[in-house]
Design an enzyme around this catalytic site. Structure first.
Site, PDB file in Angstrom:
ATOM      1  N   LYS A  90       0.771  -1.148   0.151  1.00 25.06           N
ATOM      2  CA  LYS A  90      -0.059   0.128   0.054  1.00 25.06           C
ATOM      3  C   LYS A  90       0.855   1.348  -0.080  1.00 25.06           C
ATOM      4  O   LYS A  90       0.731   2.067  -0.635  1.00 25.06           O
ATOM      5  CB  LYS A  90      -1.029   0.106   1.248  1.00 25.06           C
ATOM      6  N   GLU A 119      10.814  -4.530   3.443  1.00 28.46           N
ATOM      7  CA  GLU A 119      10.913  -6.061   3.390  1.00 28.46           C
ATOM      8  C   GLU A 119      10.459  -6.252   1.658  1.00 28.46           C
ATOM      9  O   GLU A 119      11.183  -7.028   0.957  1.00 28.46           O
ATOM     10  CB  GLU A 119      10.036  -6.973   4.027  1.00 28.46           C
ATOM     11  N   GLY A 170      -4.291  -1.887   5.391  1.00 28.82           N
ATOM     12  CA  GLY A 170      -3.467  -2.869   4.998  1.00 28.82           C
ATOM     13  C   GLY A 170      -4.126  -4.279   5.324  1.00 28.82           C
ATOM     14  O   GLY A 170      -4.364  -5.307   4.729  1.00 28.82           O
ATOM     15  N   ARG A 171      -4.558  -4.313   6.645  1.00 30.99           N
ATOM     16  CA  ARG A 171      -5.211  -5.359   7.434  1.00 30.99           C
ATOM     17  C   ARG A 171      -6.341  -5.712   7.288  1.00 30.99           C
ATOM     18  O   ARG A 171      -7.260  -6.603   7.519  1.00 30.99           O
ATOM     19  CB  ARG A 171      -4.938  -5.374   8.953  1.00 30.99           C
ATOM     20  N   GLU A 224      -3.112  -5.652  15.844  1.00 29.54           N
ATOM     21  CA  GLU A 224      -2.540  -4.418  15.037  1.00 29.54           C
ATOM     22  C   GLU A 224      -3.601  -3.393  15.169  1.00 29.54           C
ATOM     23  O   GLU A 224      -3.499  -2.089  15.183  1.00 29.54           O
ATOM     24  CB  GLU A 224      -1.875  -4.615  13.743  1.00 29.54           C
ATOM     25  N   HIS A 241      -2.807 -32.035  19.985  1.00 29.68           N
ATOM     26  CA  HIS A 241      -1.584 -32.814  20.123  1.00 29.68           C
ATOM     27  C   HIS A 241      -0.505 -31.993  20.421  1.00 29.68           C
ATOM     28  O   HIS A 241       0.733 -32.175  20.113  1.00 29.68           O
ATOM     29  CB  HIS A 241      -1.275 -33.662  19.043  1.00 29.68           C
ATOM     30  N   LYS A 285      11.095   0.160  12.868  1.00 30.78           N
ATOM     31  CA  LYS A 285      11.451   0.165  11.647  1.00 30.78           C
ATOM     32  C   LYS A 285      12.673   1.224  11.404  1.00 30.78           C
ATOM     33  O   LYS A 285      13.698   1.302  10.794  1.00 30.78           O
ATOM     34  CB  LYS A 285      10.509   0.597  10.515  1.00 30.78           C
TER      35      LYS A 285
HETATM   36  O1  F6P Z   1       2.713  -3.692  10.057  1.00 33.06           O
HETATM   37  C1  F6P Z   1       2.949  -2.460   9.605  1.00 33.06           C
HETATM   38  C2  F6P Z   1       2.008  -2.254   8.189  1.00 33.06           C
HETATM   39  O2  F6P Z   1       2.271  -0.895   7.742  1.00 33.06           O
HETATM   40  C3  F6P Z   1       0.858  -3.149   8.301  1.00 33.06           C
HETATM   41  O3  F6P Z   1      -0.246  -2.270   8.565  1.00 33.06           O
HETATM   42  C4  F6P Z   1       0.773  -3.303   6.878  1.00 33.06           C
HETATM   43  O4  F6P Z   1      -0.196  -4.227   6.289  1.00 33.06           O
HETATM   44  C5  F6P Z   1       2.022  -3.878   6.426  1.00 33.06           C
HETATM   45  O5  F6P Z   1       2.955  -2.997   7.249  1.00 33.06           O
HETATM   46  C6  F6P Z   1       2.525  -3.693   4.921  1.00 33.06           C
HETATM   47  O6  F6P Z   1       2.389  -2.356   4.342  1.00 33.06           O
HETATM   48  P1  F6P Z   1       2.408  -2.116   2.999  1.00 33.06           P
HETATM   49  O7  F6P Z   1       1.176  -2.745   2.275  1.00 33.06           O
HETATM   50  O8  F6P Z   1       2.447  -0.630   2.894  1.00 33.06           O
HETATM   51  O9  F6P Z   1       3.699  -2.475   2.507  1.00 33.06           O
END
Ligand code: F6P
Length: 518
Positions: free
Chosen positions: A190, A196, A250-251, A336, A367, A488
């Site tokens: 987003k 990452e 995002g979530r 979150e 288990h 971060k």
């Molecule tokens: O964990 C922090 C966060 O901003 C989440 O809310 C989001 O889903 C994730 O990192 C990935 O963010 P993006 O879609 O901007 O890469």
């Protein structure tokens, strides 16, 4: 409704054996919506507590909170945004920004159809045979859950892999054995600023370039709310860019173009039914009075269990192979969203807010951690989601259901020393004592005949609304996540330390930097 009154009711409710409290509620505490039945019998609740919680719901204006959400009002004040995840799955045209949001899903479904039928091809003109989904958090958990849940509907001509972690091994495993010439890399971010994802996208681009050269962008689809950054990253190359709306967290984006891989690789009915199931649950939440409103009752229960009874965790057990990733997905959605202690006005929230959410797949967990659940010293509510992934074998389905119901009963009713001794009279007392189950563990049982895409859509929409409404009760903004930023920032500062170019401010971190660099 004061918290003092609620807490007094909680003390009273907790003083009665759950077995008798639940027996009193049996047959009177089940609600239904969008194909799901939710039974709340086994909770430390009585009529007085239920009434007090509904009074709290009115006082905290949950009905108004629901209508504000569906009216696209600003429910995310810190980012001055509406929360329009519900518009992504709307089955009817909307107006204004909600319609703009709804259309983004429509566009993604059309692009997915063109990818699936070979209209959009690899640079050589061949159809794509593999998709590598690169994203993290809300740009990963949802699509990964749907792809896993309905992998049996996946096109035989399409491999789907996921990559999220910075550990180079993750991308290497995702790319292992794939042919770049027929692979589509779908990058979901987003912000288009997540380290990452940008790291893995750049490595995947190099992997593509090594094989298809400057045609690499024909093998890329980017899904983002930050089109400017995406275009900058693509450089002169043109690539497929789809929109993630700013007004969708995002979530909360499982319904969006972020699920392009699923839309492309799974059978067309899966995402269609998934969206329809969510829309059906939306209609229930939007139109049902508080007392029969599933999202309201579950939010009140979350408040009651965490803030009034002090249960610091909740266990989600998906008695369905298709739900084995659900608890991981819900951890981000709920923790979150509501793992906060300061409200949008900068003032402290409720003293106790969202619990730890964890869990796994039933009967697998029996288990593993069920020993802890039954005879450990920590009591927490357990949520059984009973929805077999397949109905092909009635014996397996019946056994799965029997285990779920048995676990819930033993957790609640326990097994006394006297019961042990009467059933096993020859047992020595010190062994019999170790077979005692204290019981008193509350649980909710959500059930559906089978876990279809429609059922999963309805279930996840229910959890989204429950999460938002619980956030209203706890006095937090469920749609921002300021707490994830600091880590971060600190990581960027520690890279020169790990390269030996600077010294850590913190002495322990300085030591750890040396240890991990051996
Ligand atoms: O964990 C922090 C966060 O901003 C989440 O809310 C989001 O889903 C994730 O990192 C990935 O963010 P993006 O879609 O901007 O890469």
């Amino acid at each position: 409704m004061t918290t003092e009154k609620l807490n007094a009711l909680a003390v009273a409710a907790r003083s009665n054996p759950l077995r008798s409290v639940a027996a009193e509620r049996a047959g009177k505490a089940a609600l239904q919506a969008a194909g799901w039945t939710v039974d709340l019998s086994r909770h430390y609740l009585d009529e007085a507590a239920d009434a007090a919680l509904l009074e709290l719901a009115s006082e905290r204006a949950l009905s108004e909170a629901i209508s504000r959400l569906f009216s696209a009002e600003i429910v995310n004040p810190s980012e001055n945004r509406a929360a329009l995840h519900w518009a992504l799955r709307s089955q009817t045209p909307q107006i204004g920004l909600a319609e703009t949001v709804r259309v983004t899903t429509e566009v993604a479904l059309k692009v997915a159809g063109r990818l699936a039928n070979g209209e959009i091809t690899a640079s050589s003109g061949a159809s794509f045979e593999a998709i590598v989904h690169i994203g993290i958090g809300g740009s990963d958990f949802g699509p990964r859950l749907v792809a896993d849940a309905f992998a049996d509907t996946q096109s035989r001509n399409m491999t789907v892999r996921f990559c999220a972690n910075l550990d180079p091994f993750d991308l290497e495993m995702a790319l292992d054995g794939l042919d770049p010439r027929t692979t589509l890399v779908i990058g979901i971010s987003k912000s288009f600023g997540t380290e990452e994802t940008l790291y893995n996208l750049t490595r995947a681009r190099d992997w593509l370039k090594a094989s298809v050269g400057e045609a690499w962008s024909k093998h890329m689809a980017l899904v983002t709310a930050n089109r400017t950054r995406a275009l900058d990253w693509l450089g002169a190359s043109d690539g497929l860019i789809l929109d993630l709306p700013e007004s969708v967290g995002g979530r909360f984006s499982i319904w969006s173009a972020g699920s392009l891989a699923c839309m492309t690789a799974l059978a067309p009915h899966v995402c269609k039914d998934f969206l329809e199931g969510a829309a059906e649950m939306d209609a229930h939440v939007q139109s049902t009075p508080l007392s029969d409103n599933l999202a309201v009752r579950l939010a009140l229960l979350d408040y009651w269990n965490a803030s009034c009874l002090g249960f610091g965790a909740r266990v989600v057990l998906g008695y369905s192979r298709r739900l084995r990733m659900l608890s991981t997905y819900l951890q981000q959605l709920e923790m979150e969203s509501n793992g906060k202690s300061i409200g949008p006005d900068g003032q402290p929230s409720a003293p106790v807010t969202a619990p730890l959410v964890w869990g796994g797949e039933g009967t697998i967990g029996q288990h593993s951690y069920h020993q802890w659940l039954h005879q450990g010293t920590h009591i927490m509510p357990t949520e059984f989601i009973v929805a077999p992934g397949s109905l092909t074998d009635p014996h397996g389905v019946l056994a799965l259901k029997a285990h779920a119901l048995a676990q819930a009963e033993v957790l609640a009713n326990g097994r006394s020393f006297e019961e042990v001794k009467s059933e096993e009279p020859d047992l020595e007392d010190h062994i019999a004592a170790q077979k005692v189950h204290a019981g008193g563990r509350p649980s909710t049982v959500l059930s559906a005949p089978t876990l279809t895409p429609h059922a999963l859509g309805a279930l996840i929409a229910l959890y989204e609304h429950r999460t938002y409404l619980a956030g209203v009760l706890w006095g937090v903004n469920s749609f921002d996540q300021w707490g994830v930023e600091r880590g971060k920032t600190m990581a960027a500062r520690l890279k020169p330390v790990l390269r030996g170019e600077s010294v850590a401010d913190d002495p322990v971190t300085g030591q750890l930097a040396k240890q991990v660099s051996r």
